[in-house]
Motif scaffolding. Structure first.
Motif, PDB file in Angstrom:
ATOM      1  N   PHE A  43       0.831  -1.211   0.000  1.00 50.29           N
ATOM      2  CA  PHE A  43       0.000   0.000   0.000  1.00 50.29           C
ATOM      3  C   PHE A  43       0.865   1.261   0.000  1.00 50.29           C
ATOM      4  CE2 PHE A  43      -1.881   3.422   2.511  1.00 50.29           C
ATOM      5  CZ  PHE A  43      -2.945   3.762   1.690  1.00 50.29           C
ATOM      6  N   ILE A  44       1.882   1.296   0.860  1.00 47.57           N
ATOM      7  CA  ILE A  44       2.763   2.465   0.943  1.00 47.57           C
ATOM      8  C   ILE A  44       3.411   2.743  -0.414  1.00 47.57           C
ATOM      9  CG2 ILE A  44       4.966   3.277   1.907  1.00 47.57           C
ATOM     10  CD1 ILE A  44       4.128   1.795   4.525  1.00 47.57           C
ATOM     11  N   LYS A  45       3.899   1.706  -1.055  1.00 49.53           N
ATOM     12  CA  LYS A  45       4.560   1.871  -2.358  1.00 49.53           C
ATOM     13  C   LYS A  45       3.569   2.357  -3.417  1.00 49.53           C
ATOM     14  CE  LYS A  45       8.551   0.550  -0.868  1.00 49.53           C
ATOM     15  NZ  LYS A  45       9.612   1.552  -0.706  1.00 49.53           N
ATOM     16  N   ALA A  46       2.391   1.742  -3.462  1.00 48.56           N
ATOM     17  CA  ALA A  46       1.383   2.130  -4.456  1.00 48.56           C
ATOM     18  C   ALA A  46       0.878   3.551  -4.198  1.00 48.56           C
ATOM     19  CB  ALA A  46       0.227   1.133  -4.441  1.00 48.56           C
ATOM     20  N   GLN A  47       0.716   3.913  -2.934  1.00 51.03           N
ATOM     21  CA  GLN A  47       0.261   5.265  -2.603  1.00 51.03           C
ATOM     22  C   GLN A  47       1.286   6.304  -3.036  1.00 51.03           C
ATOM     23  OE1 GLN A  47      -2.827   6.248  -1.357  1.00 51.03           O
ATOM     24  NE2 GLN A  47      -2.019   8.233  -1.945  1.00 51.03           N
ATOM     25  N   ARG A  48       2.566   6.002  -2.851  1.00 54.87           N
ATOM     26  CA  ARG A  48       3.609   6.927  -3.288  1.00 54.87           C
ATOM     27  C   ARG A  48       3.590   7.085  -4.809  1.00 54.87           C
ATOM     28  NH1 ARG A  48       9.156   6.925  -4.840  1.00 54.87           N
ATOM     29  NH2 ARG A  48       9.944   9.023  -4.507  1.00 54.87           N
ATOM     30  N   ILE A  49       3.444   5.983  -5.517  1.00 54.68           N
ATOM     31  CA  ILE A  49       3.357   6.057  -6.984  1.00 54.68           C
ATOM     32  C   ILE A  49       2.180   6.929  -7.389  1.00 54.68           C
ATOM     33  CG2 ILE A  49       2.888   4.744  -9.102  1.00 54.68           C
ATOM     34  CD1 ILE A  49       4.303   2.330  -7.672  1.00 54.68           C
ATOM     35  N   ARG A  50       1.045   6.688  -6.766  1.00 47.96           N
ATOM     36  CA  ARG A  50      -0.175   7.433  -7.117  1.00 47.96           C
ATOM     37  C   ARG A  50      -0.005   8.933  -6.825  1.00 47.96           C
ATOM     38  NH1 ARG A  50      -6.279   5.527  -6.633  1.00 47.96           N
ATOM     39  NH2 ARG A  50      -7.267   7.553  -6.739  1.00 47.96           N
ATOM     40  N   THR A  51       0.600   9.246  -5.696  1.00 50.40           N
ATOM     41  CA  THR A  51       0.819  10.657  -5.350  1.00 50.40           C
ATOM     42  C   THR A  51       1.720  11.329  -6.387  1.00 50.40           C
ATOM     43  OG1 THR A  51       0.524  10.208  -2.992  1.00 50.40           O
ATOM     44  CG2 THR A  51       1.719  12.226  -3.575  1.00 50.40           C
ATOM     45  N   ILE A  52       2.796  10.666  -6.768  1.00 50.37           N
ATOM     46  CA  ILE A  52       3.701  11.225  -7.782  1.00 50.37           C
ATOM     47  C   ILE A  52       2.974  11.371  -9.116  1.00 50.37           C
ATOM     48  CG2 ILE A  52       5.794  10.785  -9.137  1.00 50.37           C
ATOM     49  CD1 ILE A  52       6.921   9.445  -6.540  1.00 50.37           C
ATOM     50  N   GLN A  53       2.170  10.371  -9.490  1.00 49.97           N
ATOM     51  CA  GLN A  53       1.425  10.445 -10.749  1.00 49.97           C
ATOM     52  C   GLN A  53       0.434  11.608 -10.735  1.00 49.97           C
ATOM     53  OE1 GLN A  53      -0.118   6.426 -10.827  1.00 49.97           O
ATOM     54  NE2 GLN A  53       1.475   5.737 -12.241  1.00 49.97           N
ATOM     55  N   GLU A  54      -0.206  11.840  -9.594  1.00 50.47           N
ATOM     56  CA  GLU A  54      -1.224  12.891  -9.511  1.00 50.47           C
ATOM     57  C   GLU A  54      -0.617  14.288  -9.390  1.00 50.47           C
ATOM     58  OE1 GLU A  54      -3.800  11.748  -6.282  1.00 50.47           O
ATOM     59  OE2 GLU A  54      -4.879  10.299  -7.525  1.00 50.47           O
ATOM     60  N   THR A  55       0.486  14.412  -8.644  1.00 53.75           N
ATOM     61  CA  THR A  55       1.050  15.741  -8.395  1.00 53.75           C
ATOM     62  C   THR A  55       2.179  16.093  -9.348  1.00 53.75           C
ATOM     63  OG1 THR A  55       2.704  14.954  -6.806  1.00 53.75           O
ATOM     64  CG2 THR A  55       0.508  15.536  -5.933  1.00 53.75           C
ATOM     65  N   GLY A  56       2.833  15.077  -9.899  1.00 57.16           N
ATOM     66  CA  GLY A  56       3.990  15.326 -10.736  1.00 57.16           C
ATOM     67  C   GLY A  56       5.219  15.717  -9.926  1.00 57.16           C
ATOM     68  N   VAL A  57       5.112  15.637  -8.597  1.00 61.32           N
ATOM     69  CA  VAL A  57       6.210  16.029  -7.723  1.00 61.32           C
ATOM     70  C   VAL A  57       6.783  14.796  -7.036  1.00 61.32           C
ATOM     71  CG1 VAL A  57       6.848  17.405  -5.694  1.00 61.32           C
ATOM     72  CG2 VAL A  57       5.142  18.285  -7.319  1.00 61.32           C
ATOM     73  N   ASN A  58       8.103  14.690  -7.083  1.00 59.56           N
ATOM     74  CA  ASN A  58       8.818  13.577  -6.467  1.00 59.56           C
ATOM     75  C   ASN A  58       9.913  14.154  -5.594  1.00 59.56           C
ATOM     76  OD1 ASN A  58      10.437  11.398  -5.824  1.00 59.56           O
ATOM     77  ND2 ASN A  58      10.597  10.625  -7.894  1.00 59.56           N
ATOM     78  N   LYS A  59       9.624  14.340  -4.303  1.00 62.78           N
ATOM     79  CA  LYS A  59      10.581  14.983  -3.404  1.00 62.78           C
ATOM     80  C   LYS A  59      11.650  14.029  -2.884  1.00 62.78           C
ATOM     81  CE  LYS A  59       7.750  18.822  -1.968  1.00 62.78           C
ATOM     82  NZ  LYS A  59       7.338  19.678  -0.858  1.00 62.78           N
ATOM     83  N   VAL A  60      11.373  12.729  -2.858  1.00 63.46           N
ATOM     84  CA  VAL A  60      12.355  11.767  -2.362  1.00 63.46           C
ATOM     85  C   VAL A  60      13.439  11.532  -3.408  1.00 63.46           C
ATOM     86  CG1 VAL A  60      12.671   9.374  -1.589  1.00 63.46           C
ATOM     87  CG2 VAL A  60      10.679  10.677  -0.840  1.00 63.46           C
ATOM     88  N   GLY A  61      13.063  11.617  -4.673  1.00 60.38           N
ATOM     89  CA  GLY A  61      14.031  11.457  -5.748  1.00 60.38           C
ATOM     90  C   GLY A  61      14.091  10.067  -6.346  1.00 60.38           C
ATOM     91  N   GLU A  62      13.572   9.066  -5.646  1.00 59.72           N
ATOM     92  CA  GLU A  62      13.546   7.716  -6.202  1.00 59.72           C
ATOM     93  C   GLU A  62      12.402   7.630  -7.206  1.00 59.72           C
ATOM     94  OE1 GLU A  62      13.125   5.273  -2.755  1.00 59.72           O
ATOM     95  OE2 GLU A  62      15.054   5.883  -1.940  1.00 59.72           O
ATOM     96  N   ASP A  63      12.678   7.013  -8.351  1.00 59.82           N
ATOM     97  CA  ASP A  63      11.655   6.963  -9.392  1.00 59.82           C
ATOM     98  C   ASP A  63      10.581   5.924  -9.080  1.00 59.82           C
ATOM     99  OD1 ASP A  63      12.954   4.576  -9.880  1.00 59.82           O
ATOM    100  OD2 ASP A  63      13.678   5.138 -11.862  1.00 59.82           O
ATOM    101  N   ILE A  64       9.479   6.015  -9.821  1.00 61.74           N
ATOM    102  CA  ILE A  64       8.376   5.085  -9.562  1.00 61.74           C
ATOM    103  C   ILE A  64       8.702   3.671 -10.034  1.00 61.74           C
ATOM    104  CG2 ILE A  64       6.638   6.906  -9.508  1.00 61.74           C
ATOM    105  CD1 ILE A  64       5.677   6.003 -12.249  1.00 61.74           C
ATOM    106  N   GLU A  65       9.659   3.544 -10.925  1.00 59.11           N
ATOM    107  CA  GLU A  65      10.074   2.204 -11.352  1.00 59.11           C
ATOM    108  C   GLU A  65      10.515   1.381 -10.136  1.00 59.11           C
ATOM    109  OE1 GLU A  65      13.235  -0.092 -14.293  1.00 59.11           O
ATOM    110  OE2 GLU A  65      13.667   1.969 -13.678  1.00 59.11           O
TER     111      GLU A  65
END
Length: 180
Positions: A43-65
């Motif tokens: 869930f944590i991983k999928a939620q992070r992917i979804r947040t990045i997809q929705e906001t376009g912002v990736n503050k941690v720097g690790e890609d969704i791959e």
């Protein structure tokens, strides 16, 4: 071998390589996790992917791959946990764990081939975000089954949901690779 089978096996090889390297670093400490905890990790991983997809912002720097790879590997861990149960040894030899990894990913591959045949590779026409949403839905279903002590009236069990999430994550990784 078909293009999909080749791509699938390439993705699984990458996921397996990371799983093995982390196994050398951490051992099998993940064996201490309950099924519900593994579901929450997915869930944590999928939620992070979804947040990045929705906001376009990736503050941690690790890609969704990397997050999709983690989903694949957590699903495999969940499938192994379901098979071995909570009473099995926590520390296990890596060769035994990797053999179980291969068994579970082969099971997922076989399921993918059957569904891919019946659905005509519809996943290829889907957006990566849809794969994320399907994973999120499967997580919620899994949590409900867990809350029902693993019992279902008519639905597939936790293992089937882990296999589906694993396959959706592999499909997303294939699509991301094709887009790059």
């Amino acid at each position: 071998m078909s293009k999909t089978a080749d791509q699938y096996k390439k993705v699984i090889a990458k996921c397996r390589s990371i799983f093995e390297k982390k196994g050398k670093d951490y051992g099998t400490a993940w064996r201490i996790l309950r099924i519900s905890s593994l579901t929450d990790q997915i869930f944590i991983k999928a939620q992070r992917i979804r947040t990045i997809q929705e906001t376009g912002v990736n503050k941690v720097g690790e890609d969704i791959e990397g997050e999709f790879i983690a989903i694949v590997n957590y699903c495999v861990m969940g499938l192994i946990q379901l098979e071995l149960g909570a009473d099995a040894e926590v520390e296990m030899p890596m060769d035994k764990v990797v053999a179980l990894y291969d068994e579970k990913t082969n099971q997922a591959f076989d399921l993918m081939e059957k569904k891919n045949h019946d659905y005509g590779e519809a996943w290829r026409d889907m957006r990566v975000s849809s794969h994320t949403d399907l994973i999120m839905m499967k997580i919620l279903r899994t949590k409900q089954i867990e809350d029902n002590d693993g019992k279902t009236l008519i639905s597939e069990g936790i293992d089937a949901n882990y296999l589906d999430m694993l396959n959706y994550a592999v499909f997303a990784l294939i699509l991301l690779d094709e887009q790059s």
